[in-house]
Scaffold this active site. Structure first.
Site, PDB file in Angstrom:
ATOM      1  CD  GLU A 163      -5.251  -6.088  -1.076  1.00 44.83           C
ATOM      2  OE1 GLU A 163      -4.695  -4.961  -1.002  1.00 44.83           O
ATOM      3  OE2 GLU A 163      -6.015  -6.509  -0.201  1.00 44.83           O
TER       4      GLU A 163
ATOM      5  CG  ASN B 128      -0.473  -0.237   2.501  1.00 42.04           C
ATOM      6  OD1 ASN B 128       0.600  -0.794   2.678  1.00 42.04           O
ATOM      7  ND2 ASN B 128      -1.208   0.184   3.513  1.00 42.04           N
TER       8      ASN B 128
ATOM      9  CD  GLU C 126      -1.416   4.873   4.513  1.00 39.56           C
ATOM     10  OE1 GLU C 126      -0.888   5.703   5.280  1.00 39.56           O
ATOM     11  OE2 GLU C 126      -2.180   3.957   4.893  1.00 39.56           O
TER      12      GLU C 126
ATOM     13  CB  CYS D 116     -10.761  -2.818   0.638  1.00 39.23           C
ATOM     14  SG  CYS D 116     -10.225  -2.202  -0.970  1.00 39.23           S
TER      15      CYS D 116
HETATM   16  N1  THU Z   1      -5.273  -1.444   2.560  1.00 40.60           N
HETATM   17  C1  THU Z   1      -4.710  -2.300   1.646  1.00 40.60           C
HETATM   18  O1  THU Z   1      -3.566  -2.096   1.221  1.00 40.60           O
HETATM   19  N2  THU Z   1      -5.438  -3.348   1.206  1.00 40.60           N
HETATM   20  C2  THU Z   1      -6.724  -3.614   1.609  1.00 40.60           C
HETATM   21  O2  THU Z   1      -7.380  -4.466   1.024  1.00 40.60           O
HETATM   22  C3  THU Z   1      -7.283  -2.889   2.752  1.00 40.60           C
HETATM   23  C4  THU Z   1      -6.614  -1.592   3.063  1.00 40.60           C
HETATM   24  C5  THU Z   1      -4.492  -0.281   3.019  1.00 40.60           C
HETATM   25  C6  THU Z   1      -5.009   1.051   2.550  1.00 40.60           C
HETATM   26  C7  THU Z   1      -4.457   1.973   3.617  1.00 40.60           C
HETATM   27  O3  THU Z   1      -3.159   2.362   3.250  1.00 40.60           O
HETATM   28  C8  THU Z   1      -4.382   1.120   4.859  1.00 40.60           C
HETATM   29  O4  THU Z   1      -4.484  -0.233   4.427  1.00 40.60           O
HETATM   30  C9  THU Z   1      -5.459   1.401   5.866  1.00 40.60           C
HETATM   31  O5  THU Z   1      -6.713   1.349   5.291  1.00 40.60           O
END
Ligand code: THU
Length: 137
Positions: A55, A42, A44, A90
């Site tokens: 993902e 991830n 940000e 998610c």
């Molecule tokens: N996040 C993911 O990388 N994958 C998911 O399926 C759920 C959420 C990340 C997004 C954000 O950077 C952090 O987790 C908190 O939501």
């Protein structure tokens, strides 16, 4: 609970997570049908909404390099310096998987700890009654 290489690759991919706002580190390892692995974490953003999940980072990398056929993804997500726990993909990431993957065949390995233990799910379990490319035909 089992452990396999793909799950351990997701644990490794998690180390690259750029998470100054949530401290929630996620790694993904996406396996193509011909055995290649694409990694994602991830990433940000100060404006928050440009944040991309691990993902989707992995899918974006793979598809942009010509891959279209996938057999599994492993996902390892838990907060920095916290006890490992499971984080399921998610809804947006599930929909992106649905674009390229057969819901009954594609496996989602949700990692439970740093040893690479996981639970295994089909995309159909995670996204039932889905809308996909065939829905538009
Ligand atoms: N996040 C993911 O990388 N994958 C998911 O399926 C759920 C959420 C990340 C997004 C954000 O950077 C952090 O987790 C908190 O939501």
């Amino acid at each position: 609970m089992k452990n396999n290489n793909l799950a351990l690759e997701a644990v490794k991919a998690r180390e690259a997570a750029y998470v100054p706002y949530s401290n929630f580190m996620v790694g993904a390892a996406l396996l193509t049908k011909d055995g290649k692995i694409f990694y994602g974490c991830n990433i940000e953003n100060a404006a928050y909404s440009p944040t991309i999940c691990a993902e989707r980072t992995a899918f974006t990398k793979a598809v942009s390099e010509g891959e279209r056929e996938f057999s599994a993804i492993a996902v390892a997500g838990w907060a920095k310096n916290a006890k490992p726990a499971q984080a399921f993909p998610c809804g947006v990431c599930r929909q992106v998987m649905r674009e390229f993957c057969n819901p009954n065949e594609f496996k989602v390995l949700v990692v439970t700890n740093e040893n690479g233990d996981y639970t295994e799910h089909t995309l159909e379990e995670l996204l039932p009654y889905s809308f996909g490319p065939e829905s538009l035909m």
